[in-house]
Design an enzyme around this catalytic site. Structure first.
Site, short mmCIF file in Angstrom:
data_model
loop_
_atom_site.label_atom_id
_atom_site.label_comp_id
_atom_site.label_asym_id
_atom_site.label_seq_id
_atom_site.Cartn_x
_atom_site.Cartn_y
_atom_site.Cartn_z
N SER A 132 -9.98 1.97 2.28
CA SER A 132 -9.00 2.70 1.53
C SER A 132 -7.95 1.81 0.86
O SER A 132 -7.24 2.28 -0.03
CB SER A 132 -8.30 3.71 2.43
OG SER A 132 -7.53 3.06 3.42
N LYS B 23 0.86 -1.20 0.00
CA LYS B 23 0.00 0.00 0.00
C LYS B 23 0.88 1.24 0.00
O LYS B 23 1.86 1.29 0.76
CB LYS B 23 -0.91 -0.03 1.23
CG LYS B 23 -1.97 1.09 1.27
CD LYS B 23 -2.89 0.95 2.48
CE LYS B 23 -4.03 1.97 2.45
NZ LYS B 23 -4.97 1.82 3.60
N SER C 131 -10.57 -0.16 6.56
CA SER C 131 -9.92 -0.06 5.25
C SER C 131 -9.22 -1.31 4.75
O SER C 131 -8.81 -1.35 3.58
CB SER C 131 -8.92 1.08 5.25
OG SER C 131 -9.58 2.26 5.00
#
Ligand code: GLN
Length: 489
Positions: A153, A76, A177
């Site tokens: 997210s 990420k 997320s």
């Protein structure tokens, strides 16, 4: 090769049936083919990937492989990677190249994994569909006609892993997320106990809630990834001392062992509206648990429906403080103004997107002297009540199961208001407020051909049993999440 699980790939790498270079090339080809369509990576790192793979192959040849040697992963783009652009999906950090490595990404390096690239996300991890990304939203590979969200997210990681553009990857979960995007893409998403995985070098959103964790296609794969991520870190003051998580192979069953297992369902969640598919699937999985010997008990978390309100006070409050550092002086974007204050204003106006600005305004407001007692302190009290209620519930049961979301992935072009987005976090935020471990695991297929997930929640640092039960649920679910099944060869 794209459909291999991490567990199976490791076996084939060890027996030298495949090489890390072949495995990496297969994934790089897939990125070439589908990367633009899925928009799952902000930065692809093919040279680094091939160098990592060559080093792994050398270690296999020498007989000195590391635990996850040669496994291609997505990181990420919230974890700082030395020498590789780290953007947090924000214009503010569009050209930021860190001089240090986050603890988590360093652990992935130490384990021998291959870095394919930095995965897309919501700007500063604030959002639910990854639509707040400055680089545009990632897309779910499950449907090629009308584009669906891969969640947020950590939506770049879920898009990449579900589409076969990585074997696994990292996310962060502040209010859901990791779990929400995993639940709508047929994947396993692990929010470990707060403090189990270091936050050092991870761009901060709400520090008392931010929790790094893995995303993978199977629970066994996710457990392997968590094994390399967990552990105390002196550089993170909230990292738990003397706690670790370790598995070396596949997880042992927790049902059918002759030992009693009490599984709780949350009373307050039963009146929350969920889709008929989710209800049918949830009930079916509960029945599976029962017929495999689990005892189902009802537990109460009285304030759990207030978690959303408390979260959307606490998270913005912490964000407003954390994001004060982006002032154009030290790193990131700088837009020169007439004087210092004007430079701050112009930099922050240009660098942040609307959702991030909204959070900072809310956060600053709830921390102001007029609002502090009525909003922030009140939210902190609700948080304490919820944490205490989870602790009491776990006196009546060993693990809790609940939905991860209300329904399947929505179209990316759905027009939701900020409050409607916030409401999607209803099933996930309480676990962050309480700091307890929670995993979303595939639970079943909806009528529309899309997957649905459900959560397993446990006591603090009971991450292992949470994963063990999640593995049973994935096995019952019948969800086929092989990337070539989802989006073709
Ligand atoms: N959807 C939540 C939010 O927008 C959760 C985000 C997260 O966990 N990072 O804040």
């Amino acid at each position: 090769m794209i459909d291999l699980t991490i567990v199976d790939a490791l076996k084939k790498l060890k027996s030298r049936e495949i090489s890390a270079t072949e495995l990496t090339r297969a994934h790089l080809n897939r990125i070439e083919k589908f990367g633009a369509e899925l928009n799952c990576y902000i930065t692809v790192t093919p040279e680094r990937a091939l160098a990592d793979a060559a080093a792994a192959d050398e270690r296999y040849a020498n007989g000195t492989p590391r635990v996850l040697d040669g496994i291609p992963i997505a990181m990420k783009d919230l974890f700082a990677t030395r020498g590789i652009r780290t953007t947090a999906a924000s214009r503010m950090l569009e050209n930021f190249i860190p001089e240090y490595e986050s603890t988590i990404s360093q652990k992935y390096i130490d384990a021998g994994t291959v870095l394919l690239g930095k995965a897309n996300l919501d700007e500063f991890a604030m959002g639910t569909f990854s639509k707040t990304s400055y680089f545009g939203a990632p897309v779910s590979p499950w449907q090629r006609t009308r584009k669906l969200t891969a969640g947020g997210s950590s939506g770049g990681t879920t898009s990449a892993v579900a589409g076969g553009l990585a074997m696994g990857g990292t996310g962060t979960d502040t209010g859901g997320s990791i779990r929400f995007p995993a639940s709508i893409t047929g994947l396993v998403g692990v929010k470990p106990t707060y403090g189990l995985c270091s936050r050092w070098g991870c761009v901060a959103f709400a520090s008392s809630l931010d929790t790094p964790g893995p995303i993978a296609r199977t629970v066994d794969d996710a457990a392997l990834l968590l094994s390399i991520m967990a552990g105390h870190d002196d550089k993170d003051s909230t990292s738990a001392p003397n706690q670790n998580f370790h598995v070396s192979g596949e997880l042992e069953p927790i049902l059918g062992t002759g030992k009693k297992l009490r599984v709780g369902i949350i009373k307050e969640f039963q009146n929350v509206e969920i889709s008929p598919d989710m209800k049918r699937i949830f009930d079916a999985r509960i029945n599976d648990l029962k017929s495999n010997g689990a005892e189902i008990v009802q537990v109460s978390i009285p304030n759990i429906l207030d978690a959303l309100a408390a979260y959307y006070i606490i998270a913005p409050a912490e964000a407003s403080s954390n994001l004060a550092r982006y002032d154009g002086m030290r790193y990131g974007l700088r837009v020169d103004g007439d004087d210092l204050i004007d430079t701050y204003k112009k930099t922050r106006a240009a660098g942040f997107g609307d959702e991030v600005k909204r959070r900072m305004i809310i956060g600053t407001a709830v921390l102001s002297s007029e609002s502090y007692d009525v909003y922030f302190m009140q939210a902190a009290r609700v948080r304490r009540l919820i944490a205490n209620a989870f602790a009491r519930a776990f006196e009546q049961c060993d693990l809790i199961v609940c939905p991860a979301g209300a329904g399947t992935a929505m179209p990316l072009d759905s027009d939701l208001s900020p409050l409607e987005y916030y409401a999607l976090d209803l099933f996930t935020v309480a676990m962050n407020l309480a700091g307890v471990p929670a995993v979303s695991t595939p639970a079943g297929m909806a009528e529309n051909g899309l997957p649905l997930g459900m959560q397993v929640v446990g006591r603090r640092f009971d991450d292992l049993r949470v994963l063990q039960l999640a593995k049973h649920i994935q096995q019952f679910s019948g969800v086929d999440n092989r990337p070539t099944k989802i989006m073709g060869e």
